[in-house]
Design an enzyme around this catalytic site. Structure first.
Site, PDB file in Angstrom:
ATOM      1  N   GLY A  63      31.967  35.977  46.351  1.00 47.12           N
ATOM      2  CA  GLY A  63      33.169  36.786  46.163  1.00 47.12           C
ATOM      3  C   GLY A  63      34.206  36.502  47.233  1.00 47.12           C
ATOM      4  N   THR A  76      38.797  37.354  48.241  1.00 41.88           N
ATOM      5  CA  THR A  76      39.988  38.099  47.835  1.00 41.88           C
ATOM      6  C   THR A  76      41.176  37.169  47.774  1.00 41.88           C
ATOM      7  OG1 THR A  76      41.193  40.162  48.150  1.00 41.88           O
ATOM      8  CG2 THR A  76      40.900  38.799  50.110  1.00 41.88           C
ATOM      9  N   TRP A 119      42.199  47.915  38.210  1.00 40.50           N
ATOM     10  CA  TRP A 119      42.053  47.107  36.978  1.00 40.50           C
ATOM     11  C   TRP A 119      40.645  47.287  36.415  1.00 40.50           C
ATOM     12  CZ3 TRP A 119      46.656  46.600  35.630  1.00 40.50           C
ATOM     13  CH2 TRP A 119      47.655  45.952  36.344  1.00 40.50           C
ATOM     14  N   ASP A 144      46.877  35.782  32.355  1.00 42.37           N
ATOM     15  CA  ASP A 144      47.650  37.005  32.138  1.00 42.37           C
ATOM     16  C   ASP A 144      48.396  37.050  30.811  1.00 42.37           C
ATOM     17  OD1 ASP A 144      46.780  38.315  34.434  1.00 42.37           O
ATOM     18  OD2 ASP A 144      48.172  37.174  35.659  1.00 42.37           O
ATOM     19  N   ASP A 193      41.303  41.431  37.593  1.00 40.39           N
ATOM     20  CA  ASP A 193      42.492  41.763  36.800  1.00 40.39           C
ATOM     21  C   ASP A 193      42.326  41.348  35.331  1.00 40.39           C
ATOM     22  OD1 ASP A 193      42.859  41.157  39.516  1.00 40.39           O
ATOM     23  OD2 ASP A 193      45.005  40.880  39.326  1.00 40.39           O
ATOM     24  N   ARG A 250      44.180  47.752  43.997  1.00 36.56           N
ATOM     25  CA  ARG A 250      44.619  47.505  42.622  1.00 36.56           C
ATOM     26  C   ARG A 250      43.540  46.788  41.816  1.00 36.56           C
ATOM     27  NH1 ARG A 250      49.351  45.808  43.574  1.00 36.56           N
ATOM     28  NH2 ARG A 250      49.394  43.651  42.905  1.00 36.56           N
TER      29      ARG A 250
END
Ligand code: GLY
Length: 375
Positions: free
Chosen positions: A206, A208, A224, A87, A148, A220
């Site tokens: 995949g 979460t 993104w 980030d 993200d 969200r």
């Protein structure tokens, strides 16, 4: 309507400068922002809001507060405070890169380039991706990418433009392409996160982190993706990225409830007390404005995206914003951070406030955020 909403946001942000002092707002509990040091993924959003308010109002009090805030990001980078995550792009695009864009301050440019180098250290060669969380060698995290991350890539594209070194851009393009291939599903929904074997680079599957289930679509995350792929298109002009942003946008917009503001996960059962995530809708509104800016005026889908953006923004302003609520700390109510983790459902999220303000100012003045250089 936008002007009134911006003026309300400016009044609140000005008051918050005194209220927050040298701390940073993160998420709220019972409508009071938790104030933190510069040590989380969220700190840049407050600084970005200060720059947006300065650019809109020319009020030096915003500029002074933003300059001070960037000094704190300089210290953070030199001391490497909690930077073992991807980030860095959110943090430094909205702080030092914003300062460079607004003030053309060369030390801010240098700081942003240093931040890009820190992000580059997260590149993992066997799998050819950016490790999202944790340190190198962390066996649980080394194989993880997250949707993200698409908003972190503009830092790398920008560093390439500034230095002429294409390595930053190659990493960003490869990450965007990998995200398109593994995080976006055939029905245009998305995984929040995807794992690779960190030694061989083989895809595993995949999952979460903040969503409802591994196979669900965390709202969200999808947001993104809408904004992030549009930004990758801006820098690369690869039509696949534009197409992916459109696909994710269609899915998001077709799954909205009647008031055009998303619940926290598209697969969470909806009842009277299901949480919203207004921040996801604010990100998508800002993302749609970016997406539309790359579409032909004759493209009828452009009108559809424009209309849906207006509907969501109108709903945010009329039903979710704190306009007229004297003393409110946040701009946008009913965001959700991490519902299953028990973290701040149904409250203010500083990134929700940032993207709401970014979208409002783009609608009113045509100025985007700090993800790319102004033309
Ligand atoms: N990037 C972390 C989040 O959206 O919660």
């Amino acid at each position: 309507m936008w002007k009134n909403a911006i003026n309300d946001a400016i009044t609140k942000t000005l008051r918050n400068i005194d209220r927050f002092g040298e701390k940073f707002p993160h998420v709220s509990r019972n409508a009071n922002y938790e104030l933190i040091d510069n040590n989380d993924w969220t700190n840049g959003f407050w600084t970005g809001m200060l720059w947006l308010c300065y650019e809109y109002s020319n009020d030096e009090r915003f500029r002074n507060a933003a300059d001070k805030s960037v000094a704190s990001f300089d210290q953070r980078l030199q001391d490497h405070v909690v930077l073992d995550h991807h980030d860095i792009g959110f943090l430094y695009s909205l702080s030092s890169k914003a300062q460079w864009i607004v003030e053309k301050d060369d030390s801010a440019r240098q700081l942003t380039l240093q931040a890009a180098d820190v992000l580059m250290n997260r590149w993992r060669e066997p799998g050819r991706y950016i490790q999202a969380w944790g340190k190198k060698g962390d066996s649980k995290e080394e194989g993880r990418i997250i949707i993200d991350c698409l908003l972190n890539l503009p830092l790398l594209y920008w560093a390439s433009e500034q230095t002429g070194d294409l390595t930053y851009r190659d990493v960003a393009v490869t990450q965007a392409e990998k995200s398109r291939r593994y995080l976006v599903r055939g029905d245009d929904s998305s995984y929040h996160t995807f794992f690779f074997n960190s030694e061989t680079g083989e895809p595993i599957g995949g999952a979460t982190h903040q969503g409802y289930t591994n196979g669900s679509t965390w709202t969200r995350g999808q947001a993104w993706g809408v904004y992030g792929f549009a930004l990758s298109y801006r820098y690369t002009k690869d039509p696949l990225f534009l197409d992916t942003s459109k696909r994710l946008a269609r899915y998001f917009l077709e799954h909205l409830p009647e008031d055009h503001v998303a619940y926290w996960d598209f697969n969470a059962p909806v009842g009277a007390d299901t949480y919203r995530d207004s921040s996801a809708s604010a990100i998508v509104a800002a993302g749609l404005l970016e997406l539309i800016s790359h579409m032909d005026e004759q493209d009828t889908e452009r009108d559809y995206f424009q209309e849906m953006c207006m509907k969501s923004m109108t709903s945010l302003v009329e039903r979710y914003a704190t306009i007229g609520e004297e003393g409110a700390e946040g701009l946008l109510k009913h965001g959700s951070y991490y519902v299953h983790g028990g973290l701040s459902p149904d409250d203010y999220m500083i990134w929700g406030d940032y993207f709401y303000l970014e979208a409002l100012i783009r609608l009113e003045k045509g100025i985007g955020g700090y993800w790319y250089e102004r033309e």
